[in-house]
Design a protein around this motif. Structure first.
Motif: not given
Length: 185
Positions: A127-131, A86-92, A139-143
């Motif tokens: 757009d997958l990445h390791p923890v 829902n917010n592609p500029d953030t990750y969870w 980058k912004v980590l936001m739920p």
């Protein structure tokens, strides 16, 4: 003509091995039990069929998706960072629920056993990445909003959730584009 399945060759105008004759289906597309429910039960043998028809089997390289599935090493339970839908500029952080070839069924951390928000992604294009990638790359980590609403301190929740968990190895996620596939061909 008898009802049931028939095996054909290229010159024979009879139906192919997978076509059903009239009266062979039970209305649901399934074979009646007295006629068998699999090719093995009716005595079909691919090796013999190929020999009799002069055909050859498709090479295993035609089924790269199977090789990807076997070689990907992604396993259910592994965690990774993924772009927020829902917010592609953030990750969870998400957990791998299951794998199917190059597809992963993911569930964002915080949903617990709730499967309603599960989603599929393709490891080749997602757009997958390791923890830890977000921290290393600013980058912004936001739920997702639903997780924000469930937990007053989602940072603390995430730390607890990640403690002792298995994370997807960086080498599986770095370059999960075509270069990832080429290295396994």
């Amino acid at each position: 003509m008898e009802s049931g399945l028939s095996v054909s060759n290229m010159q024979d105008p009879s139906p192919s091995p997978l076509e059903k004759q009239p009266g062979s289906a039970n209305g649901n597309g399934d074979l009646d039990s007295e006629e068998g429910s699999s090719l093995e039960e009716i005595g079909f043998n691919w090796g013999e069929y190929l020999e009799e028809t002069g055909a050859s089997a498709a090479p295993h390289t035609s089924f790269k998706h199977v090789e990807i599935s076997i070689q990907s090493n992604f396993q259910p339970g592994m965690k990774l960072e993924v772009a927020n839908k829902n917010n592609p500029d953030t990750y969870w952080v998400a957990t791998i629920i299951t794998t199917c070839g190059q597809l992963l069924l993911l569930r964002y951390c915080g949903y617990g056993e709730d499967r309603r928000a599960d989603f599929w992604c393709d490891v080749v294009i997602a757009d997958l990445h390791p923890v830890g990638w977000c921290t290393q790359n600013n980058k912004v980590l936001m739920p997702p909003d639903a997780i924000k609403e469930k937990y007053t301190d989602w940072t603390e929740f995430l730390i607890r959730d990640l403690t002792g968990s298995r994370t997807a190895p960086a080498n599986l996620l770095e370059g999960t584009s075509t270069s990832w596939l080429v290295s396994r061909e």
